[in-house]
Design a protein around this motif. Structure first.
Motif, PDB file in Angstrom:
ATOM      1  N   ARG A 218       0.899  -1.234  -0.505  1.00  0.00           N
ATOM      2  CA  ARG A 218      -0.043   0.140   0.180  1.00  0.00           C
ATOM      3  C   ARG A 218       0.923   1.365   0.224  1.00  0.00           C
ATOM      4  NH1 ARG A 218      -3.810  -3.115   3.518  1.00  0.00           N
ATOM      5  NH2 ARG A 218      -2.006  -2.989   5.499  1.00  0.00           N
ATOM      6  N   ALA A 219       1.821   0.862   1.035  1.00  0.00           N
ATOM      7  CA  ALA A 219       2.528   2.645   0.432  1.00  0.00           C
ATOM      8  C   ALA A 219       3.277   2.541  -0.760  1.00  0.00           C
ATOM      9  CB  ALA A 219       4.142   2.311   1.784  1.00  0.00           C
ATOM     10  N   SER A 220       3.635   1.491  -1.200  1.00  0.00           N
ATOM     11  CA  SER A 220       4.596   1.794  -2.445  1.00  0.00           C
ATOM     12  C   SER A 220       3.477   2.008  -3.982  1.00  0.00           C
ATOM     13  CB  SER A 220       4.664   0.249  -3.255  1.00  0.00           C
ATOM     14  OG  SER A 220       5.976   0.349  -4.479  1.00  0.00           O
ATOM     15  N   ASN A 221       1.494   1.304  -3.928  1.00  0.00           N
ATOM     16  CA  ASN A 221       1.333   1.364  -4.691  1.00  0.00           C
ATOM     17  C   ASN A 221      -0.148   2.740  -4.599  1.00  0.00           C
ATOM     18  OD1 ASN A 221       2.257  -0.563  -6.970  1.00  0.00           O
ATOM     19  ND2 ASN A 221       2.157  -1.992  -4.947  1.00  0.00           N
ATOM     20  N   TYR A 222       0.081   2.984  -2.781  1.00  0.00           N
ATOM     21  CA  TYR A 222      -0.952   3.871  -3.385  1.00  0.00           C
ATOM     22  C   TYR A 222      -0.687   5.506  -2.213  1.00  0.00           C
ATOM     23  CZ  TYR A 222      -4.249   0.066  -3.569  1.00  0.00           C
ATOM     24  OH  TYR A 222      -4.852  -2.022  -3.929  1.00  0.00           O
ATOM     25  N   GLY A 223       0.328   5.152  -1.747  1.00  0.00           N
ATOM     26  CA  GLY A 223       0.316   6.178  -0.566  1.00  0.00           C
ATOM     27  C   GLY A 223       1.821   6.642  -1.200  1.00  0.00           C
ATOM     28  N   VAL A 224       2.255   6.461  -1.514  1.00  0.00           N
ATOM     29  CA  VAL A 224       3.530   7.680  -2.935  1.00  0.00           C
ATOM     30  C   VAL A 224       2.619   7.578  -4.229  1.00  0.00           C
ATOM     31  CG1 VAL A 224       5.556   7.245  -4.659  1.00  0.00           C
ATOM     32  CG2 VAL A 224       5.230   5.491  -2.272  1.00  0.00           C
ATOM     33  N   PRO A 225       2.074   7.220  -4.885  1.00  0.00           N
ATOM     34  CA  PRO A 225       1.712   7.898  -6.195  1.00  0.00           C
ATOM     35  C   PRO A 225       0.804   9.204  -5.701  1.00  0.00           C
ATOM     36  CG  PRO A 225       1.680   5.842  -6.422  1.00  0.00           C
ATOM     37  CD  PRO A 225       1.860   6.162  -5.535  1.00  0.00           C
ATOM     38  N   ASP A 226      -0.168   8.583  -4.578  1.00  0.00           N
ATOM     39  CA  ASP A 226      -1.240  10.175  -3.855  1.00  0.00           C
ATOM     40  C   ASP A 226      -1.045  11.322  -3.263  1.00  0.00           C
ATOM     41  OD1 ASP A 226      -3.716   8.070  -4.519  1.00  0.00           O
ATOM     42  OD2 ASP A 226      -4.183   7.743  -2.560  1.00  0.00           O
ATOM     43  N   LEU A 227       1.084  10.778  -2.885  1.00  0.00           N
ATOM     44  CA  LEU A 227       1.741  11.901  -2.232  1.00  0.00           C
ATOM     45  C   LEU A 227       1.941  12.592  -3.352  1.00  0.00           C
ATOM     46  CD1 LEU A 227       3.217  13.538   0.106  1.00  0.00           C
ATOM     47  CD2 LEU A 227       4.933  11.922  -0.072  1.00  0.00           C
ATOM     48  N   VAL A 228       2.658  12.023  -4.639  1.00  0.00           N
ATOM     49  CA  VAL A 228       2.784  12.488  -5.831  1.00  0.00           C
ATOM     50  C   VAL A 228       1.716  13.528  -6.432  1.00  0.00           C
ATOM     51  CG1 VAL A 228       3.821  12.206  -8.022  1.00  0.00           C
ATOM     52  CG2 VAL A 228       4.569  11.644  -6.615  1.00  0.00           C
ATOM     53  N   GLU A 229       0.682  12.967  -6.601  1.00  0.00           N
ATOM     54  CA  GLU A 229      -0.820  13.416  -6.961  1.00  0.00           C
ATOM     55  C   GLU A 229      -0.912  14.633  -6.227  1.00  0.00           C
ATOM     56  OE1 GLU A 229      -3.234  15.348  -9.715  1.00  0.00           O
ATOM     57  OE2 GLU A 229      -1.711  13.168  -9.660  1.00  0.00           O
ATOM     58  N   LEU A 230      -0.766  14.944  -5.147  1.00  0.00           N
ATOM     59  CA  LEU A 230      -0.917  16.094  -3.828  1.00  0.00           C
ATOM     60  C   LEU A 230       0.343  16.960  -4.378  1.00  0.00           C
ATOM     61  CD1 LEU A 230      -1.600  17.761  -1.420  1.00  0.00           C
ATOM     62  CD2 LEU A 230       0.065  16.523   0.215  1.00  0.00           C
ATOM     63  N   ILE A 231       1.444  16.984  -4.254  1.00  0.00           N
ATOM     64  CA  ILE A 231       2.441  17.796  -4.676  1.00  0.00           C
ATOM     65  C   ILE A 231       2.525  18.307  -6.386  1.00  0.00           C
ATOM     66  CG2 ILE A 231       4.943  18.266  -4.714  1.00  0.00           C
ATOM     67  CD1 ILE A 231       5.390  16.091  -2.669  1.00  0.00           C
ATOM     68  N   ARG A 232       1.865  17.527  -6.778  1.00  0.00           N
ATOM     69  CA  ARG A 232       1.455  17.910  -8.179  1.00  0.00           C
ATOM     70  C   ARG A 232      -0.076  18.713  -8.411  1.00  0.00           C
ATOM     71  NH1 ARG A 232       1.816  14.891 -12.856  1.00  0.00           N
ATOM     72  NH2 ARG A 232      -1.076  14.253 -12.709  1.00  0.00           N
ATOM     73  N   GLN A 233      -0.686  18.753  -7.672  1.00  0.00           N
ATOM     74  CA  GLN A 233      -2.198  19.639  -7.298  1.00  0.00           C
ATOM     75  C   GLN A 233      -1.349  21.173  -6.816  1.00  0.00           C
ATOM     76  OE1 GLN A 233      -5.328  19.105  -8.744  1.00  0.00           O
ATOM     77  NE2 GLN A 233      -4.722  17.239  -9.465  1.00  0.00           N
ATOM     78  N   LEU A 234      -0.490  20.972  -5.282  1.00  0.00           N
ATOM     79  CA  LEU A 234      -0.409  22.325  -5.033  1.00  0.00           C
ATOM     80  C   LEU A 234       0.601  23.156  -5.958  1.00  0.00           C
ATOM     81  CD1 LEU A 234       0.446  20.823  -1.830  1.00  0.00           C
ATOM     82  CD2 LEU A 234      -1.186  22.471  -2.148  1.00  0.00           C
ATOM     83  N   ASN A 235       1.544  22.341  -6.845  1.00  0.00           N
ATOM     84  CA  ASN A 235       2.008  22.928  -7.945  1.00  0.00           C
ATOM     85  C   ASN A 235       1.118  23.896  -8.823  1.00  0.00           C
ATOM     86  OD1 ASN A 235       4.759  23.134  -9.393  1.00  0.00           O
ATOM     87  ND2 ASN A 235       3.929  22.715 -10.906  1.00  0.00           N
ATOM     88  N   LYS A 236       0.092  22.767  -9.903  1.00  0.00           N
ATOM     89  CA  LYS A 236      -0.728  23.035 -10.294  1.00  0.00           C
ATOM     90  C   LYS A 236      -1.738  24.614  -9.852  1.00  0.00           C
ATOM     91  CE  LYS A 236      -5.475  22.114 -12.121  1.00  0.00           C
ATOM     92  NZ  LYS A 236      -6.619  20.867 -12.368  1.00  0.00           N
ATOM     93  N   ALA A 237      -2.262  24.384  -8.864  1.00  0.00           N
ATOM     94  CA  ALA A 237      -2.750  24.935  -8.515  1.00  0.00           C
ATOM     95  C   ALA A 237      -2.087  26.574  -6.842  1.00  0.00           C
ATOM     96  CB  ALA A 237      -3.340  25.488  -6.457  1.00  0.00           C
TER      97      ALA A 237
END
Length: 631
Positions: A218-237
């Motif tokens: 879960r850390a590798s396949n959910y935790g990492v991708p979702d954290l990546v998406e959080l930072i990407r969304q903040l970058n976009k915002a």
């Protein structure tokens, strides 16, 4: 985790992340709890949550309005419950990961006065499950799920094993030949085989129930991708909030992390994904020891990596020494500052992690599978003394009593100014002379084998060990003081081990720590963050607050090394005297501040190995463009 059906409001839907405020809400120091909505089991549905876009825009707007914007993200580890925040109700208590993130927020708000006014805290939760179960996934349900999902092949093995044992018992009662030598040999062989097969299946079943491998997935396949998406969304915002800003000229948002246990893997893997793989400074050539690689700290369009604090990280110890197999050096070397908090007695890593990774980690030797959170600091002088007692605490590679007012040990002058670790010579197997960093002679994962010897086995030509960039805090003997009852003297209480002041723990010391971990006497894995309750439950052992450990971890994460040591000299502590550390307000000499840090750690029996880079940058004030060449 399965959940009962919930009514979906007009503002709720299925999103990758949920975002909520960490109480108490403050416009001066915003803090948010961000959770991945990925379920514990693939069959479970996703709970509808409020649209996180509004909170993402709120975070971005605050950061854009600051002259020195900073974002600190804390990430938990394995076997972590969701928990709950404390409220205004005096009977409520902080619990689980929510409670931990609230404690970080409160500590920084109360004790880190020098933090940037533009600091935002995010506590990130990826979908971890408790061993004992929690919520709708009780322990009984975990057992049932493990039974239901047991593969047919393993069921057949169990059936054959029990059938063989049953047939043997029946034959023993029905056949007169059961007393013969041949039957006895056959029966014993069958019993041994059946026992091995049953043990094999039960071991896999236990691994499933313990949940370590499931959490790793879960850390590798959910935790990492979702954290990546959080930072990407903040970058976009942030870009959307500043359409007329040129972020190539403006100061980037400093992005720092605190990663505990498996959270350390989530951090480093996230940075690997977010790093610009086409950045010309990080490409170099195909040589494994290419000294021309100088990867940038920049992430996306608006972020720049700041500080990385790893606490008992559940990642291989190989990550701080160099070699072709070092898959994390590309992300570790991008941070401005890196810190490691570890202890030899961390039994969660020494037992569960090392055992679970035994079959998967590609190493030929036992030390190759050890975890970074078990790396310890040992002064070479102690080995010369041939004693099993720790004789020096504080910064072990710093001499505070030189004419200059302090100097690092085992270093040499650099041609471009400043210092670097000495290069120790050794004889290679082919008879030629090799060199290894003296910094590694202070770090151990085995009783009598420093990492410098491990580095000799795998060192690539012209490659520096990434360990030189870490400042390491060995908290094996860390203790706090418990007020004595009825006028008695204060009692020293170990927070992570029994603080035996041994150079190396024995097998029986480990056994004692395992018992303490299971009965809750000592948390050797998470004791760095322990917050003492105001009222202890009857029958439970009384433990003091991990005051100095939290002061170090949270202070370094949100202030950085230079500001943190100056805060010590200015007397900005957690409300108590720092012991013998003779703090003097507004000291101009940074070496004096370094002596205060060394004394603070010595008073609590913490051994520190200071990186030469930190000494160059924050004590001598020497920064050169080639500082990171070769890592």
């Amino acid at each position: 985790m399965s959940h009962p059906t919930q009514a979906k409001t007009a503002t709720e839907g299925r999103y990758l992340l949920s975002v909520e405020d960490i109480p108490p809400v403050s416009s001066a120091f915003p803090a948010y709890f961000v959770g991945s909505t990925a379920p514990n089991n693939v069959e479970d549905g996703i709970i509808p949550v409020k649209n996180p876009d509004e909170k993402i825009r709120e975070i971005a707007a605050f950061l854009c309005a600051q002259s020195q914007p900073e974002l600190l993200i804390a990430i938990h580890g394995y076997n972590t419950a969701l928990g709950e925040f404390a409220t205004d109700d005096p009977t409520s208590q902080r619990r689980g990961v929510r409670g931990w993130y609230q404690d970080i927020r409160n500590h920084i708000n109360e004790h880190c006065d020098r933090r940037s006014a533009g600091l935002v805290l995010i506590g990130y939760r990826w979908p971890s499950e408790e061993i004992k179960g929690g919520g709708n996934d009780s322990f009984a349900r975990k057992i049932r799920y493990a039974q239901q999902s047991l593969p047919i092949f393993l069921r057949v093995i169990l059936a054959l094993a029990f059938a063989a044992l049953g047939g043997l018992v029946m034959a023993a009662f029905a056949d007169k030949a059961s007393g013969s030598m041949g039957f006895s040999i056959f029966g014993v062989s069958l019993i041994v085989l059946a026992t091995v097969l049953v043990s094999f299946v039960l071991t896999l079943f236990l691994l499933r129930v313990v949940g370590y491998l499931r959490d790793s997935y879960r850390a590798s396949n959910y935790g990492v991708p979702d954290l990546v998406e959080l930072i990407r969304q903040l970058n976009k915002a942030v870009l959307a909030a500043t359409p007329h800003e040129n972020w190539s000229e403006r100061q980037h948002i400093k992005l720092s992390f605190i990663g505990h246990s498996m959270g350390g893997f989530v951090v480093t893997d996230t940075v690997r994904i977010l790093s610009n793989v086409f950045d010309q400074r990080s490409i170099g050539n195909l040589g494994t020891g290419n000294a021309a690689k100088t990867p940038s700290a920049e992430i996306g369009s608006v972020f720049s990596l700041g500080r990385l604090v790893l606490v008992s990280p559940d990642i291989p110890a190989e990550t701080i020494i160099s070699g072709r197999a070092n898959f994390l050096s590309s992300s570790l070397r991008r941070f401005e500052e890196t810190y490691l908090f570890s202890n030899e007695g961390d039994m969660a890593l020494r037992m569960a992690s090392t055992s679970a990774n035994y079959a998967s980690f590609p190493a030929k030797t036992r030390e190759g599978g050890y975890r970074l959170g078990n790396v310890v600091v040992r002064s070479p002088q102690e080995k010369i003394a041939k004693t099993n007692r720790v004789t020096q605490y504080g910064i072990v590679n710093f001499n505070a009593y030189t004419v200059e007012g302090g100097q690092l040990l085992d270093v040499q002058q650099r041609s471009q100014g400043g210092i670097e670790p000495k290069q120790l010579s050794y004889l290679k197997t082919d008879g030629s002379e090799g060199f290894v960093s003296s910094f590694l002679s202070y770090l151990y994962i085995l009783r009598d084998k420093p990492l410098s010897r491990r580095q000799q086995d795998i060192l690539e030509p012209d490659q520096k060990p990434i360990a030189e960039l870490f400042t390491v805090f060995d908290c094996t003997d860390y203790y706090e003081l418990l007020p004595g009852a009825h006028g008695k003297a204060k009692q020293k209480v170990g927070l992570l081990t029994y603080a035996l002041e041994k150079r190396s723990l024995s097998f029986w010391n480990y056994v004692r720590l395992v018992v303490a971990l299971f009965n809750g006497t000592i948390d050797s894995h998470g004791g760095y963050f322990y917050t003492a309750p105001e009222h202890s439950a009857p029958g439970k052992p009384v433990r003091p607050d991990a005051r100095v450990a939290k002061q170090l971890i949270y202070g370094l994460a949100c202030l950085g090394f230079k500001s943190f040591i100056h805060s010590l000299s200015a007397g900005e502590s957690s409300g108590e005297s720092l012991g013998k550390a003779g703090l003097v307000a507004n000291r101009a000499d940074p070496r004096a501040s370094l002596r205060d840090l060394s004394q603070l750690c010595a008073d609590r029996h913490i051994q520190v190995l200071l990186a030469a880079e930190r000494y160059n940058h924050d004590i001598l004030g020497i920064v050169t463009p080639s500082d990171r060449n070769g890592y």
